[in-house]
Design a protein around this motif. Structure first.
Motif, PDB file in Angstrom:
ATOM      1  N   VAL A  49      24.515  44.141  29.829  1.00  0.00           N
ATOM      2  CA  VAL A  49      25.891  44.010  30.303  1.00  0.00           C
ATOM      3  C   VAL A  49      25.979  42.912  31.352  1.00  0.00           C
ATOM      4  O   VAL A  49      26.898  42.083  31.345  1.00  0.00           O
ATOM      5  CB  VAL A  49      26.389  45.343  30.883  1.00  0.00           C
ATOM      6  CG1 VAL A  49      27.772  45.172  31.511  1.00  0.00           C
ATOM      7  CG2 VAL A  49      26.431  46.417  29.806  1.00  0.00           C
ATOM      8  N   TRP A  52      26.345  39.289  30.207  1.00  0.00           N
ATOM      9  CA  TRP A  52      27.668  38.861  29.733  1.00  0.00           C
ATOM     10  C   TRP A  52      28.725  38.946  30.823  1.00  0.00           C
ATOM     11  O   TRP A  52      29.772  38.291  30.737  1.00  0.00           O
ATOM     12  CB  TRP A  52      28.102  39.733  28.548  1.00  0.00           C
ATOM     13  CG  TRP A  52      27.371  39.401  27.294  1.00  0.00           C
ATOM     14  CD1 TRP A  52      26.221  39.959  26.834  1.00  0.00           C
ATOM     15  CD2 TRP A  52      27.729  38.402  26.335  1.00  0.00           C
ATOM     16  NE1 TRP A  52      25.838  39.384  25.650  1.00  0.00           N
ATOM     17  CE2 TRP A  52      26.756  38.432  25.311  1.00  0.00           C
ATOM     18  CE3 TRP A  52      28.793  37.500  26.235  1.00  0.00           C
ATOM     19  CZ2 TRP A  52      26.808  37.579  24.207  1.00  0.00           C
ATOM     20  CZ3 TRP A  52      28.839  36.655  25.129  1.00  0.00           C
ATOM     21  CH2 TRP A  52      27.852  36.701  24.138  1.00  0.00           C
ATOM     22  N   ASP A  53      28.511  39.764  31.820  1.00  0.00           N
ATOM     23  CA  ASP A  53      29.508  39.988  32.869  1.00  0.00           C
ATOM     24  C   ASP A  53      29.415  38.881  33.915  1.00  0.00           C
ATOM     25  O   ASP A  53      28.913  39.071  35.017  1.00  0.00           O
ATOM     26  CB  ASP A  53      29.292  41.366  33.508  1.00  0.00           C
ATOM     27  CG  ASP A  53      30.403  41.717  34.485  1.00  0.00           C
ATOM     28  OD1 ASP A  53      31.470  41.073  34.437  1.00  0.00           O
ATOM     29  OD2 ASP A  53      30.202  42.632  35.302  1.00  0.00           O
ATOM     30  N   LYS A  54      29.914  37.699  33.569  1.00  0.00           N
ATOM     31  CA  LYS A  54      29.779  36.539  34.442  1.00  0.00           C
ATOM     32  C   LYS A  54      31.130  35.916  34.795  1.00  0.00           C
ATOM     33  O   LYS A  54      31.225  34.776  35.200  1.00  0.00           O
ATOM     34  CB  LYS A  54      28.892  35.480  33.775  1.00  0.00           C
ATOM     35  CG  LYS A  54      27.434  35.904  33.614  1.00  0.00           C
ATOM     36  CD  LYS A  54      26.600  34.788  33.011  1.00  0.00           C
ATOM     37  CE  LYS A  54      25.134  35.182  32.895  1.00  0.00           C
ATOM     38  NZ  LYS A  54      24.507  35.443  34.193  1.00  0.00           N
ATOM     39  N   ASP A  55      32.216  36.666  34.595  1.00  0.00           N
ATOM     40  CA  ASP A  55      33.524  36.111  34.898  1.00  0.00           C
ATOM     41  C   ASP A  55      33.749  36.061  36.404  1.00  0.00           C
ATOM     42  O   ASP A  55      33.092  36.761  37.177  1.00  0.00           O
ATOM     43  CB  ASP A  55      34.623  36.941  34.227  1.00  0.00           C
ATOM     44  CG  ASP A  55      34.564  38.403  34.645  1.00  0.00           C
ATOM     45  OD1 ASP A  55      33.466  38.980  34.587  1.00  0.00           O
ATOM     46  OD2 ASP A  55      35.602  38.956  35.044  1.00  0.00           O
ATOM     47  N   GLY A  62      31.979  36.973  41.738  1.00  0.00           N
ATOM     48  CA  GLY A  62      31.351  36.298  40.615  1.00  0.00           C
ATOM     49  C   GLY A  62      31.064  34.833  40.845  1.00  0.00           C
ATOM     50  O   GLY A  62      30.365  34.205  40.040  1.00  0.00           O
TER      51      GLY A  62
END
Length: 241
Positions: A49, A52-55, A62
């Motif tokens: 997770v 992909w969680d790079k916003d 971030g």
């Protein structure tokens, strides 16, 4: 012989299915409904997770460490972005403009650019860093993305030419259209109306016909159905049958 081969192939498939069922990983209450229903996949691991969680969020969550100035951003912009968006972010051909458009959002053909429309600078940074340049995304370093973002601010006359953008001062930049968006309250305001019991009779005190469908040209008809008069302002008058 052909029937025997089909029977043998069917036995192999059944045996493989039985073995797969016996080795299936036990399901847990935490597994998604699709996993519980079909026995497919598994819950994503925390590290998967995180990959992909790079916003980047409007409050700066971030953002990586780094910085970039307008001058460097202009160099990187000309190298990676100008071929589509123009040397001054004015847009080329059908590629969108990234600057200009101030005061056009209330027009029939608004110019939606970074400066006139985008409400948060985090959207600019995140999109440039993860999706640009077109066809060669994610080649920009964090510092290059800060620099290009600074140049886009400069091209929209939001900062001076010596401005340096960094993680530390990122949230200090307020975009011109930050107040132009509202919270999505449809679940509280509109959904109850749409899901209420509909009125089926005596819903209005009176019913008035305001237009003939043939005048609106939404139904087929012969020439006799066309309007034969018009008011001074050009409004069509439906014939009286």
């Amino acid at each position: 012989m052909l029937k025997s081969r089909k029977a043998a192939a069917l036995l192999i498939v059944l045996a493989a299915s039985s073995a797969a069922a016996q080795t299936q990983v036990p399901q847990t209450d935490a597994e998604p409904a699709a996993v519980q229903s079909f026995g497919l996949g598994r819950p994503a691991l925390p590290e998967e997770v995180a990959a992909w969680d790079k916003d980047v969020s409007p409050d700066g969550t971030g953002l990586p460490e780094g910085f970039g100035d307008v001058a460097t951003g202009e160099e990187r912009y000309l190298e990676h972005c100008a071929a589509c968006h123009g040397d001054f972010a004015e847009g080329l051909d059908n590629w969108p403009a990234l600057s200009g458009g101030e005061g056009t959002l209330d027009r029939a053909d608004p110019e939606k650019t970074v400066g006139s429309y985008w409400p948060y600078l985090s959207t600019v940074w995140d999109y440039v860093h993860h999706s640009m340049p077109f066809g060669n995304a994610q080649i920009l370093t964090a510092d290059e993305t800060y620099a290009i973002t600074a140049y886009l601010l400069y091209s929209n006359a939001l900062v001076e030419d010596d401005f340096v953008l960094s993680k530390d001062n990122f949230t200090e930049i307020e975009m011109p259209n930050a107040a132009g968006f509202v919270e999505d309250d449809r679940a509280d305001v509109e959904y109850p109306i749409f899901t209420a019991e509909p009125c089926m009779e005596n819903c209005k005190e009176s019913v008035e016909i305001t237009m003939n469908a043939s005048v609106l040209d939404v139904t087929p008809g012969d020439d006799s159905a066309a309007p034969d008069a018009a008011t001074e302002d050009g409004t069509a008058v439906a014939p009286v049958n």
